[in-house]
Design a protein around this motif. Structure first.
Motif, mmCIF file in Angstrom:
data_model
loop_
_atom_site.group_PDB
_atom_site.id
_atom_site.type_symbol
_atom_site.label_atom_id
_atom_site.label_comp_id
_atom_site.label_asym_id
_atom_site.label_seq_id
_atom_site.Cartn_x
_atom_site.Cartn_y
_atom_site.Cartn_z
ATOM 1 N N VAL A 17 0.861 -1.176 0.000
ATOM 2 C CA VAL A 17 0.000 0.000 0.000
ATOM 3 C C VAL A 17 0.900 1.229 0.000
ATOM 4 C CG1 VAL A 17 -1.835 1.258 1.187
ATOM 5 C CG2 VAL A 17 -1.755 -1.251 1.309
ATOM 6 N N THR A 18 0.772 2.058 -1.039
ATOM 7 C CA THR A 18 1.625 3.234 -1.183
ATOM 8 C C THR A 18 0.805 4.504 -1.080
ATOM 9 O OG1 THR A 18 3.105 1.984 -2.664
ATOM 10 C CG2 THR A 18 3.310 4.388 -2.664
ATOM 11 N N LEU A 19 1.141 5.344 -0.113
ATOM 12 C CA LEU A 19 0.517 6.666 -0.022
ATOM 13 C C LEU A 19 0.961 7.465 -1.229
ATOM 14 C CD1 LEU A 19 1.315 7.381 3.751
ATOM 15 C CD2 LEU A 19 -0.664 6.172 2.793
ATOM 16 N N SER A 20 0.021 8.018 -1.981
ATOM 17 C CA SER A 20 0.392 8.618 -3.258
ATOM 18 C C SER A 20 -0.346 9.925 -3.515
ATOM 19 C CB SER A 20 0.124 7.631 -4.405
ATOM 20 O OG SER A 20 0.575 8.151 -5.636
ATOM 21 N N ASP A 21 0.240 11.001 -3.026
ATOM 22 C CA ASP A 21 -0.200 12.362 -3.338
ATOM 23 C C ASP A 21 1.064 13.211 -3.411
ATOM 24 O OD1 ASP A 21 -1.552 14.668 -3.803
ATOM 25 O OD2 ASP A 21 -2.539 14.775 -1.839
ATOM 26 N N PRO A 22 1.892 12.977 -4.444
ATOM 27 C CA PRO A 22 3.221 13.587 -4.509
ATOM 28 C C PRO A 22 3.226 15.104 -4.409
ATOM 29 C CG PRO A 22 3.014 11.854 -6.153
ATOM 30 C CD PRO A 22 1.647 12.071 -5.581
ATOM 31 N N ALA A 23 2.169 15.758 -4.857
ATOM 32 C CA ALA A 23 2.135 17.220 -4.826
ATOM 33 C C ALA A 23 2.199 17.757 -3.401
ATOM 34 C CB ALA A 23 0.868 17.722 -5.514
ATOM 35 N N THR A 24 1.743 16.977 -2.421
ATOM 36 C CA THR A 24 1.767 17.393 -1.019
ATOM 37 C C THR A 24 2.749 16.555 -0.201
ATOM 38 O OG1 THR A 24 0.008 15.871 -0.349
ATOM 39 C CG2 THR A 24 -0.668 18.030 -1.177
ATOM 40 N N MET A 25 3.610 15.802 -0.857
ATOM 41 C CA MET A 25 4.480 14.827 -0.213
ATOM 42 C C MET A 25 3.640 13.885 0.651
ATOM 43 S SD MET A 25 8.131 15.261 1.838
ATOM 44 C CE MET A 25 8.675 16.608 0.785
ATOM 45 N N ASN A 26 2.531 13.439 0.031
ATOM 46 C CA ASN A 26 1.643 12.444 0.632
ATOM 47 C C ASN A 26 1.030 12.913 1.955
ATOM 48 O OD1 ASN A 26 2.485 10.780 -1.536
ATOM 49 N ND2 ASN A 26 4.240 10.105 -0.340
ATOM 50 N N ALA A 27 0.628 14.182 1.995
ATOM 51 C CA ALA A 27 -0.043 14.691 3.194
ATOM 52 C C ALA A 27 -1.286 13.861 3.479
ATOM 53 C CB ALA A 27 -0.419 16.159 3.002
ATOM 54 N N ALA A 28 -1.515 13.611 4.750
ATOM 55 C CA ALA A 28 -2.598 12.717 5.158
ATOM 56 C C ALA A 28 -3.917 13.475 5.249
ATOM 57 C CB ALA A 28 -2.268 12.064 6.489
ATOM 58 N N SER A 29 -4.498 13.747 4.111
ATOM 59 C CA SER A 29 -5.808 14.389 4.077
ATOM 60 C C SER A 29 -6.870 13.425 4.601
ATOM 61 C CB SER A 29 -6.155 14.782 2.643
ATOM 62 O OG SER A 29 -6.260 13.622 1.831
ATOM 63 N N VAL A 53 2.833 -4.147 3.417
ATOM 64 C CA VAL A 53 3.895 -3.138 3.441
ATOM 65 C C VAL A 53 3.257 -1.786 3.161
ATOM 66 C CG1 VAL A 53 6.004 -2.286 2.339
ATOM 67 C CG2 VAL A 53 5.708 -4.739 2.714
ATOM 68 N N LEU A 54 3.520 -0.817 4.027
ATOM 69 C CA LEU A 54 3.016 0.542 3.849
ATOM 70 C C LEU A 54 4.200 1.466 3.596
ATOM 71 C CD1 LEU A 54 0.666 2.618 3.987
ATOM 72 C CD2 LEU A 54 1.137 2.808 6.450
ATOM 73 N N THR A 55 4.150 2.224 2.502
ATOM 74 C CA THR A 55 5.239 3.139 2.158
ATOM 75 C C THR A 55 4.662 4.384 1.505
ATOM 76 O OG1 THR A 55 7.450 3.242 1.149
ATOM 77 C CG2 THR A 55 5.696 2.174 -0.138
ATOM 78 N N GLY A 56 5.542 5.305 1.109
ATOM 79 C CA GLY A 56 5.112 6.542 0.478
ATOM 80 C C GLY A 56 5.685 6.680 -0.917
ATOM 81 N N ASP A 57 4.972 7.388 -1.762
ATOM 82 C CA ASP A 57 5.374 7.609 -3.147
ATOM 83 C C ASP A 57 6.265 8.852 -3.233
ATOM 84 O OD1 ASP A 57 5.525 7.361 -5.868
ATOM 85 O OD2 ASP A 57 3.494 8.053 -6.279
ATOM 86 N N GLY A 58 7.349 8.765 -3.984
ATOM 87 C CA GLY A 58 8.167 9.947 -4.243
ATOM 88 C C GLY A 58 9.143 10.263 -3.136
ATOM 89 N N ARG A 59 9.228 11.556 -2.766
ATOM 90 C CA ARG A 59 10.291 12.044 -1.877
ATOM 91 C C ARG A 59 10.034 11.824 -0.394
ATOM 92 N NH1 ARG A 59 10.750 17.139 -1.508
ATOM 93 N NH2 ARG A 59 8.701 17.676 -2.344
ATOM 94 N N GLY A 60 8.832 11.448 -0.021
ATOM 95 C CA GLY A 60 8.553 11.328 1.398
ATOM 96 C C GLY A 60 7.530 10.260 1.709
ATOM 97 N N PHE A 61 7.555 9.806 2.940
ATOM 98 C CA PHE A 61 6.567 8.827 3.412
ATOM 99 C C PHE A 61 5.222 9.526 3.588
ATOM 100 C CE2 PHE A 61 4.365 6.680 6.935
ATOM 101 C CZ PHE A 61 4.313 5.388 6.438
ATOM 102 N N CYS A 62 5.183 10.531 4.461
ATOM 103 C CA CYS A 62 3.969 11.311 4.687
ATOM 104 C C CYS A 62 4.353 12.582 5.414
ATOM 105 C CB CYS A 62 2.948 10.507 5.495
ATOM 106 S SG CYS A 62 1.444 11.428 5.915
ATOM 107 N N SER A 63 3.976 13.727 4.870
ATOM 108 C CA SER A 63 4.384 15.023 5.415
ATOM 109 C C SER A 63 3.492 15.506 6.550
ATOM 110 C CB SER A 63 4.408 16.072 4.299
ATOM 111 O OG SER A 63 3.117 16.226 3.734
ATOM 112 N N GLY A 64 2.534 14.687 6.959
ATOM 113 C CA GLY A 64 1.632 15.082 8.035
ATOM 114 C C GLY A 64 0.256 15.429 7.505
#
Length: 261
Positions: A17-29, A53-64
């Motif tokens: 499972v990949t958090l994928s909102d690269p524009a916000t560095m995967n902010a947890a909306s 497996v839980l990870t983030g897309d792009g440059r960060g896991f989750c920016s908050g």
């Protein structure tokens, strides 16, 4: 549910499972949290999925949390407490209580509630460039997503206070030294390492799910209650096919071939 802020992939018995909102560095909306609750609920209900497996897309896991207007629901950030009760708290409670083992693969920033999500892994792997940040003080909020519960139990009160009150980055290498995570690896080795660990879990017996629930539950249980929980779980484990296979393999001096049931 259609996922707009997640990517899902299945490799054998592993659900990625990949958090994928690269524009916000995967902010947890709120939307991402709702999607994640749905995806994890379906994964842990699927008997073919034996590790996540839980990870983030792009440059960060989750920016908050998403701090854009409305990012935490209709009332915006000033209604953050209500969105916690409605969306985020059910998510982190699901993760704690589910039976399927979870590996978190932390790339880049794990900030705010993203830090909480990262630390909910049964096994936590971070790339060298990753860091953990309790960013709440910077915007005048308190730690959430279970951080005030997890941190004192993982690294002690003094370090938990330091993270929460100073809001300084804890780099992956330091997090490993503190006992906050299980592995710190080269960035290029992050997913291979996480998948290898998930593979170990996915090939293990059904009792691993009971084990994770016992250990999570032990954080709140007294001695007698925990012994009782062990006995109840052992009864369940002893009735699985995997127990029979494990005993047979031991007697035959071969490696057990568990099926997760």
């Amino acid at each position: 549910m259609t996922y707009e802020k997640l990517k899902l992939e299945t490799q054998g018995a592993i659900r990625i499972v990949t958090l994928s909102d690269p524009a916000t560095m995967n902010a947890a909306s709120v939307e991402m949290a709702e999607e994640l609750t749905d995806a994890l609920g379906k994964a842990t209900a699927d008997p073919e999925v034996r590790a996540i497996v839980l990870t983030g897309d792009g440059r960060g896991f989750c920016s908050g949390a998403n701090l854009q207007p409305g990012g935490r629901g209709g009332g915006g950030i000033r209604d953050a407490g209500s969105s916690l009760e409605r969306v985020y708290n059910p998510l982190v409670t699901l993760v704690r209580e589910m039976e399927t083992p979870l590996v978190t693969a932390v790339n880049g920033a794990a900030a705010g509630v993203g830090c909480s999500l990262a630390l909910l892994g049964d096994l936590i792997v971070a790339g060298e460039s990753a860091y953990f940040l309790q960013a709440f003080r910077r915007i005048g909020l308190v730690p959430d997503g279970g951080s005030t519960y997890l941190l004192p139990r993982m690294i002690g009160r003094a370090r938990a206070m330091e993270m929460a009150m100073l809001g300084e980055r804890v780099p992956a290498r330091q997090a490993l030294e503190w006992g906050l995570i299980n592995r710190c690896v080269d960035d290029a080795a992050l997913m291979p390492t996480a998948l290898a660990l998930a593979g170990e879990l996915a090939s293990g017996p059904a009792s691993l799910g009971l084990t994770r629930q016992l250990i999570w539950g032990s954080l709140d249980a007294g001695w007698s209650d925990q012994l009782h929980r062990e006995a109840v779980s052992q009864t369940k484990a002893g009735r699985t096919e995997d127990f029979g296979e494990g005993v047979a393999a031991f007697l035959q001096k071969r490696k057990a071939e568990f099926k997760g049931r």
